[in-house]
Design a protein around this motif. Structure first.
Motif, PDB file in Angstrom:
ATOM      1  N   ARG A  46       0.813  -1.222   0.000  1.00 20.76           N
ATOM      2  CA  ARG A  46       0.000   0.000   0.000  1.00 20.76           C
ATOM      3  C   ARG A  46       0.845   1.271   0.000  1.00 20.76           C
ATOM      4  O   ARG A  46       0.438   2.283  -0.555  1.00 20.76           O
ATOM      5  CB  ARG A  46      -0.909   0.031   1.227  1.00 20.76           C
ATOM      6  CG  ARG A  46      -2.067  -0.891   1.155  1.00 20.76           C
ATOM      7  CD  ARG A  46      -3.013  -0.671   2.336  1.00 20.76           C
ATOM      8  NE  ARG A  46      -4.015  -1.690   2.315  1.00 20.76           N
ATOM      9  CZ  ARG A  46      -4.089  -2.720   3.174  1.00 20.76           C
ATOM     10  NH1 ARG A  46      -3.200  -2.836   4.150  1.00 20.76           N
ATOM     11  NH2 ARG A  46      -5.040  -3.614   3.054  1.00 20.76           N
ATOM     12  N   ARG A  47       1.985   1.228   0.676  1.00 20.50           N
ATOM     13  CA  ARG A  47       2.796   2.438   0.853  1.00 20.50           C
ATOM     14  C   ARG A  47       3.656   2.799  -0.349  1.00 20.50           C
ATOM     15  O   ARG A  47       4.136   3.924  -0.444  1.00 20.50           O
ATOM     16  CB  ARG A  47       3.690   2.300   2.079  1.00 20.50           C
ATOM     17  CG  ARG A  47       2.928   2.400   3.368  1.00 20.50           C
ATOM     18  CD  ARG A  47       3.881   2.324   4.543  1.00 20.50           C
ATOM     19  NE  ARG A  47       3.144   2.335   5.778  1.00 20.50           N
ATOM     20  CZ  ARG A  47       3.176   3.342   6.638  1.00 20.50           C
ATOM     21  NH1 ARG A  47       3.914   4.389   6.396  1.00 20.50           N
ATOM     22  NH2 ARG A  47       2.479   3.276   7.741  1.00 20.50           N
ATOM     23  N   ALA A  48       3.879   1.865  -1.235  1.00 19.87           N
ATOM     24  CA  ALA A  48       4.687   2.168  -2.420  1.00 19.87           C
ATOM     25  C   ALA A  48       3.976   3.212  -3.268  1.00 19.87           C
ATOM     26  O   ALA A  48       2.750   3.260  -3.308  1.00 19.87           O
ATOM     27  CB  ALA A  48       4.936   0.891  -3.214  1.00 19.87           C
ATOM     28  N   PRO A  49       4.732   4.041  -3.948  1.00 19.53           N
ATOM     29  CA  PRO A  49       4.113   5.096  -4.758  1.00 19.53           C
ATOM     30  C   PRO A  49       3.213   4.550  -5.869  1.00 19.53           C
ATOM     31  O   PRO A  49       3.490   3.499  -6.445  1.00 19.53           O
ATOM     32  CB  PRO A  49       5.317   5.824  -5.382  1.00 19.53           C
ATOM     33  CG  PRO A  49       6.495   5.418  -4.589  1.00 19.53           C
ATOM     34  CD  PRO A  49       6.193   4.090  -3.988  1.00 19.53           C
ATOM     35  N   VAL A  50       2.170   5.304  -6.143  1.00 20.90           N
ATOM     36  CA  VAL A  50       1.303   5.003  -7.275  1.00 20.90           C
ATOM     37  C   VAL A  50       1.998   5.522  -8.526  1.00 20.90           C
ATOM     38  O   VAL A  50       2.416   6.674  -8.580  1.00 20.90           O
ATOM     39  CB  VAL A  50      -0.080   5.682  -7.120  1.00 20.90           C
ATOM     40  CG1 VAL A  50      -0.913   5.500  -8.373  1.00 20.90           C
ATOM     41  CG2 VAL A  50      -0.802   5.143  -5.898  1.00 20.90           C
ATOM     42  N   ILE A  51       2.132   4.656  -9.515  1.00 22.46           N
ATOM     43  CA  ILE A  51       2.761   5.042 -10.772  1.00 22.46           C
ATOM     44  C   ILE A  51       1.687   5.362 -11.815  1.00 22.46           C
ATOM     45  O   ILE A  51       1.787   6.336 -12.540  1.00 22.46           O
ATOM     46  CB  ILE A  51       3.689   3.930 -11.306  1.00 22.46           C
ATOM     47  CG1 ILE A  51       4.702   3.499 -10.241  1.00 22.46           C
ATOM     48  CG2 ILE A  51       4.373   4.366 -12.595  1.00 22.46           C
ATOM     49  CD1 ILE A  51       5.655   4.568  -9.757  1.00 22.46           C
ATOM     50  N   HIS A  75       1.103   0.329  -8.407  1.00 22.78           N
ATOM     51  CA  HIS A  75       2.122   0.792  -7.463  1.00 22.78           C
ATOM     52  C   HIS A  75       3.456   0.171  -7.832  1.00 22.78           C
ATOM     53  O   HIS A  75       3.500  -0.894  -8.455  1.00 22.78           O
ATOM     54  CB  HIS A  75       1.785   0.316  -6.039  1.00 22.78           C
ATOM     55  CG  HIS A  75       0.605   0.980  -5.428  1.00 22.78           C
ATOM     56  ND1 HIS A  75       0.704   1.807  -4.349  1.00 22.78           N
ATOM     57  CD2 HIS A  75      -0.719   0.927  -5.721  1.00 22.78           C
ATOM     58  CE1 HIS A  75      -0.493   2.239  -3.995  1.00 22.78           C
ATOM     59  NE2 HIS A  75      -1.384   1.711  -4.828  1.00 22.78           N
ATOM     60  N   SER A  76       4.546   0.797  -7.376  1.00 23.14           N
ATOM     61  CA  SER A  76       5.875   0.221  -7.583  1.00 23.14           C
ATOM     62  C   SER A  76       6.821   0.654  -6.474  1.00 23.14           C
ATOM     63  O   SER A  76       6.724   1.781  -5.972  1.00 23.14           O
ATOM     64  CB  SER A  76       6.452   0.644  -8.932  1.00 23.14           C
ATOM     65  OG  SER A  76       7.744   0.095  -9.111  1.00 23.14           O
ATOM     66  N   ASP A  77       7.726  -0.246  -6.140  1.00 22.46           N
ATOM     67  CA  ASP A  77       8.793   0.079  -5.190  1.00 22.46           C
ATOM     68  C   ASP A  77      10.104   0.358  -5.925  1.00 22.46           C
ATOM     69  O   ASP A  77      11.156   0.466  -5.323  1.00 22.46           O
ATOM     70  CB  ASP A  77       8.975  -1.045  -4.168  1.00 22.46           C
ATOM     71  CG  ASP A  77       9.401  -2.359  -4.796  1.00 22.46           C
ATOM     72  OD1 ASP A  77       9.580  -2.436  -6.035  1.00 22.46           O
ATOM     73  OD2 ASP A  77       9.567  -3.339  -4.034  1.00 22.46           O
ATOM     74  N   GLY A  78      10.035   0.457  -7.252  1.00 23.92           N
ATOM     75  CA  GLY A  78      11.215   0.702  -8.057  1.00 23.92           C
ATOM     76  C   GLY A  78      11.852  -0.567  -8.585  1.00 23.92           C
ATOM     77  O   GLY A  78      12.717  -0.522  -9.448  1.00 23.92           O
ATOM     78  N   SER A 116      12.307   9.187  -6.032  1.00 24.44           N
ATOM     79  CA  SER A 116      12.231  10.600  -6.395  1.00 24.44           C
ATOM     80  C   SER A 116      11.217  10.774  -7.530  1.00 24.44           C
ATOM     81  O   SER A 116      10.830   9.803  -8.189  1.00 24.44           O
ATOM     82  CB  SER A 116      13.604  11.100  -6.851  1.00 24.44           C
ATOM     83  OG  SER A 116      13.955  10.474  -8.087  1.00 24.44           O
ATOM     84  N   ASP A 117      10.835  12.005  -7.767  1.00 26.98           N
ATOM     85  CA  ASP A 117       9.926  12.281  -8.883  1.00 26.98           C
ATOM     86  C   ASP A 117      10.534  11.803 -10.194  1.00 26.98           C
ATOM     87  O   ASP A 117       9.837  11.256 -11.049  1.00 26.98           O
ATOM     88  CB  ASP A 117       9.606  13.778  -8.969  1.00 26.98           C
ATOM     89  CG  ASP A 117       8.728  14.258  -7.821  1.00 26.98           C
ATOM     90  OD1 ASP A 117       8.127  13.406  -7.121  1.00 26.98           O
ATOM     91  OD2 ASP A 117       8.651  15.487  -7.622  1.00 26.98           O
ATOM     92  N   ALA A 118      11.836  11.992 -10.347  1.00 26.36           N
ATOM     93  CA  ALA A 118      12.519  11.560 -11.575  1.00 26.36           C
ATOM     94  C   ALA A 118      12.457  10.040 -11.729  1.00 26.36           C
ATOM     95  O   ALA A 118      12.234   9.534 -12.837  1.00 26.36           O
ATOM     96  CB  ALA A 118      13.967  12.037 -11.570  1.00 26.36           C
ATOM     97  N   GLU A 119      12.626   9.314 -10.637  1.00 21.82           N
ATOM     98  CA  GLU A 119      12.552   7.847 -10.701  1.00 21.82           C
ATOM     99  C   GLU A 119      11.139   7.380 -11.052  1.00 21.82           C
ATOM    100  O   GLU A 119      10.966   6.439 -11.835  1.00 21.82           O
ATOM    101  CB  GLU A 119      12.994   7.237  -9.367  1.00 21.82           C
ATOM    102  CG  GLU A 119      14.472   7.380  -9.112  1.00 21.82           C
ATOM    103  CD  GLU A 119      14.869   6.966  -7.711  1.00 21.82           C
ATOM    104  OE1 GLU A 119      15.824   6.173  -7.584  1.00 21.82           O
ATOM    105  OE2 GLU A 119      14.230   7.429  -6.736  1.00 21.82           O
ATOM    106  N   ILE A 120      10.145   8.034 -10.485  1.00 18.00           N
ATOM    107  CA  ILE A 120       8.759   7.689 -10.793  1.00 18.00           C
ATOM    108  C   ILE A 120       8.471   7.946 -12.267  1.00 18.00           C
ATOM    109  O   ILE A 120       7.836   7.128 -12.946  1.00 18.00           O
ATOM    110  CB  ILE A 120       7.782   8.440  -9.867  1.00 18.00           C
ATOM    111  CG1 ILE A 120       7.911   7.887  -8.438  1.00 18.00           C
ATOM    112  CG2 ILE A 120       6.345   8.336 -10.370  1.00 18.00           C
ATOM    113  CD1 ILE A 120       7.170   8.669  -7.387  1.00 18.00           C
TER     114      ILE A 120
END
Length: 134
Positions: A46-51, A75-78, A116-120
């Protein structure tokens, strides 16, 4: 472009009706997640960013025990990516997830890395490349 690995069929970017074909697969994985892991794994998911934010409401395809607003969002954790409603399957049915993901999460001590925003945006570019390949 940052490539991410799908979390099995839980990475399906599809409508609820198309995702429902996975019901039997999910049933087979039920009960495979150790009880002591369920809540921390679900929280990680749940906590991973929404892509990819997708609107809509998904319903449990196994036993109709839950519904999730935006359940098909990605979502993704990278490293991995998955649908938002994956957390509910883990909590509700103790649904087992691929061993590579479980090992990855354990190495991370189930703490979602900051992206980071760039990674997302790099991950979003990866999904865009998948769409243009189709």
């Amino acid at each position: 472009m940052r490539q991410v690995t799908p979390l099995g069929f839980f990475s399906s970017i599809s409508s609820q009706s198309r995702f429902s074909v996975n019901a039997e697969e999910i049933k087979k994985l039920s009960g495979q997640m150790p009880v002591h892991d369920c809540s921390r794994v679900a929280e990680y998911l749940r906590r991973a960013p929404v892509i990819i934010a997708l609107m809509g409401y998904t319903e449990d395809v196994v036993g109709k025990k839950f519904g999730v607003m935006g359940g098909s969002a990605i979502h993704s954790d990278g490293t991995y990516y998955w649908r938002r409603d994956t957390a509910e399957y883990v909590e509700t049915y103790r649904t087992g997830l691929p061993s590579g993901f479980m090992e990855h999460g354990a190495r991370m001590q189930w703490s979602v890395p900051h992206l980071s925003d760039a990674e997302i945006l790099e991950i979003d570019d990866f999904f865009e490349s998948l769409r243009t390949q189709s």
